[in-house]
Design a protein around this motif. Sequence first.
Motif, mmCIF file in Angstrom:
data_model
loop_
_atom_site.group_PDB
_atom_site.id
_atom_site.type_symbol
_atom_site.label_atom_id
_atom_site.label_comp_id
_atom_site.label_asym_id
_atom_site.label_seq_id
_atom_site.Cartn_x
_atom_site.Cartn_y
_atom_site.Cartn_z
ATOM 1 N N LEU A 1 -36.896 36.182 18.482
ATOM 2 C CA LEU A 1 -38.322 36.516 18.473
ATOM 3 C C LEU A 1 -38.556 37.921 19.019
ATOM 4 O O LEU A 1 -37.972 38.317 20.032
ATOM 5 N N CYS A 2 -39.409 38.665 18.331
ATOM 6 C CA CYS A 2 -39.860 39.959 18.829
ATOM 7 C C CYS A 2 -41.381 39.959 18.835
ATOM 8 O O CYS A 2 -42.007 39.620 17.840
ATOM 9 N N LEU A 3 -41.968 40.300 19.968
ATOM 10 C CA LEU A 3 -43.422 40.404 20.055
ATOM 11 C C LEU A 3 -43.800 41.884 20.016
ATOM 12 O O LEU A 3 -43.234 42.689 20.763
ATOM 13 N N GLU A 4 -44.727 42.215 19.130
ATOM 14 C CA GLU A 4 -45.144 43.607 18.975
ATOM 15 C C GLU A 4 -46.468 43.851 19.691
ATOM 16 O O GLU A 4 -47.448 43.140 19.467
ATOM 17 N N VAL A 5 -46.456 44.853 20.533
ATOM 18 C CA VAL A 5 -47.651 45.220 21.287
ATOM 19 C C VAL A 5 -47.916 46.689 21.004
ATOM 20 O O VAL A 5 -46.986 47.487 20.987
ATOM 21 N N THR A 6 -49.171 47.063 20.759
ATOM 22 C CA THR A 6 -49.393 48.478 20.445
ATOM 23 C C THR A 6 -49.273 49.324 21.701
ATOM 24 O O THR A 6 -49.526 48.869 22.819
ATOM 25 N N GLU A 7 -48.892 50.569 21.428
ATOM 26 C CA GLU A 7 -48.762 51.538 22.498
ATOM 27 C C GLU A 7 -50.070 51.639 23.275
ATOM 28 O O GLU A 7 -50.072 51.648 24.503
ATOM 29 N N SER A 8 -51.191 51.635 22.559
ATOM 30 C CA SER A 8 -52.469 51.829 23.246
ATOM 31 C C SER A 8 -52.801 50.653 24.173
ATOM 32 O O SER A 8 -53.467 50.833 25.186
ATOM 33 N N ALA A 9 -52.307 49.446 23.837
ATOM 34 C CA ALA A 9 -52.578 48.281 24.691
ATOM 35 C C ALA A 9 -51.882 48.417 26.044
ATOM 36 O O ALA A 9 -52.296 47.803 27.026
ATOM 37 N N LEU A 10 -50.812 49.205 26.085
ATOM 38 C CA LEU A 10 -50.034 49.290 27.324
ATOM 39 C C LEU A 10 -50.272 50.584 28.091
ATOM 40 O O LEU A 10 -49.722 50.785 29.164
ATOM 41 N N ILE A 11 -51.118 51.454 27.516
ATOM 42 C CA ILE A 11 -51.396 52.701 28.232
ATOM 43 C C ILE A 11 -52.096 52.373 29.546
ATOM 44 O O ILE A 11 -53.073 51.640 29.577
ATOM 45 N N GLY A 12 -51.555 52.893 30.585
ATOM 46 C CA GLY A 12 -52.141 52.667 31.899
ATOM 47 C C GLY A 12 -52.024 51.228 32.365
ATOM 48 O O GLY A 12 -52.732 50.808 33.273
ATOM 49 N N ALA A 13 -51.145 50.448 31.716
ATOM 50 C CA ALA A 13 -50.999 49.036 32.085
ATOM 51 C C ALA A 13 -50.515 48.913 33.522
ATOM 52 O O ALA A 13 -49.596 49.597 33.933
ATOM 53 N N ASP A 14 -51.168 48.020 34.270
ATOM 54 C CA ASP A 14 -50.711 47.793 35.633
ATOM 55 C C ASP A 14 -49.713 46.636 35.637
ATOM 56 O O ASP A 14 -49.421 46.045 34.607
ATOM 57 N N ASP A 15 -49.223 46.324 36.825
ATOM 58 C CA ASP A 15 -48.160 45.322 36.934
ATOM 59 C C ASP A 15 -48.586 43.937 36.466
ATOM 60 O O ASP A 15 -47.789 43.201 35.911
ATOM 61 N N ASP A 16 -49.871 43.611 36.693
ATOM 62 C CA ASP A 16 -50.359 42.289 36.277
ATOM 63 C C ASP A 16 -50.236 42.105 34.774
ATOM 64 O O ASP A 16 -49.915 41.016 34.303
ATOM 65 N N LEU A 17 -50.494 43.192 34.043
ATOM 66 C CA LEU A 17 -50.424 43.114 32.581
ATOM 67 C C LEU A 17 -48.970 43.056 32.119
ATOM 68 O O LEU A 17 -48.649 42.400 31.123
ATOM 69 N N LEU A 18 -48.104 43.735 32.859
ATOM 70 C CA LEU A 18 -46.704 43.814 32.426
ATOM 71 C C LEU A 18 -45.904 42.584 32.814
ATOM 72 O O LEU A 18 -44.869 42.299 32.223
ATOM 73 N N LYS A 19 -46.395 41.836 33.802
ATOM 74 C CA LYS A 19 -45.622 40.698 34.319
ATOM 75 C C LYS A 19 -45.254 39.674 33.238
ATOM 76 O O LYS A 19 -44.078 39.312 33.109
#
Length: 285
Positions: free
Chosen positions: A149-167
């Motif tokens: 499985l590969c999940l695709e997330v756009t670059e813009s969704a992760l811009i400035g992402a904090d740790d809570d979003l990345l966890k």
Amino acid sequence: RAKSAGGNRFELADPEADARAITRHGLTTALPAALDRGEFFIEYQPLVHLGDGSVRGAEALVRWLHPQHGVLGPDRFIPLAEHTGLIVPLGRWVLEQSVRQAREWQERHAAAGPLRINVNLSPCQLTHPGLVQDTVDILEREGLDADALCLEVTESALIGADDDLLKPLRRLAEMGVDIALDDFGTGYSNLANLRRLPVSILKLDRSFTQGMQQFPADPVDLKIVEGIVSLAHSLDLAITVEGVETGAQAEQLRILGCDTAQGWYYARPGPPERLHELALVDATG
Ligand code: C2E
Ligand code: MG
Ligand code: MG
Ligand code: MG
């Protein structure tokens, strides 16, 4: 076209904008029932290894067969589903269908190697607390390895992402799920920031591939893609290219060291049986 400076008054006076707003409203209110009635379906577009041309998997792309408007592309309704929150159950449905489909491909075409499935995630799904558990449950229930499985997330969704979003993405990556940065190169991401993200694949946006349409390609475009490829590889990231429409593009992108490609040159998005055919031809011929 009316200027927006005047606010709503001008928009209401514009019959086209009015019609668009009515359609948007209609589609938005029809969305929940559409999911219940099974009006959504998924097309799959093959992902091809640039080195040997073999089919390695596919990206799942959702469509809506609307009873009045016919087939609607995701750009028409994903933003509406995001706005209303329906994207969470819709996204879960897409994931479940896609994972089931990948399992079926793997069973029928063991010779083609373990075919993989790419599924798009919207930013709202990232912040939804059920994401990791839902994914674990679906993989377990359908019997698919997390590696497939590969999940695709756009670059813009992760811009400035904090740790809570990345966890949650980190947890999925630890399980073996690949995370791909979709539409890479269109945002404003700080390249150094890439190291912080639990990403293993960059999907180079179609706009770069377009610069390779002529042969030889635009030298500046070549330099840019060359730079991105070398950066990606030095960070241990694989590069997938989107929007490959000609053999010349494929060849230049292969020479530049890109790993995987996707585009009309290989196949348009289509029904799952199409991948059976492509992978089968591949494995036998
Ligand atoms: P994306 O993930 O960047 O998907 C690639 C888009 O490029 C798809 O458009 C695909 O049909 C199109 N494409 C593929 N090869 C070529 C080519 O050679 N030339 C050209 N001109 N276009 C090509 P599509 O299917 O309309 O999807 C648009 C976007 O909608 C996707 O962009 C993705 O961001 C989103 N999307 C699709 N399915 C889902 C889903 O299940 N969930 C979410 N959240 N978003 C989705
Ligand atoms: Mg995508
Ligand atoms: Mg993309
Ligand atoms: Mg794109």
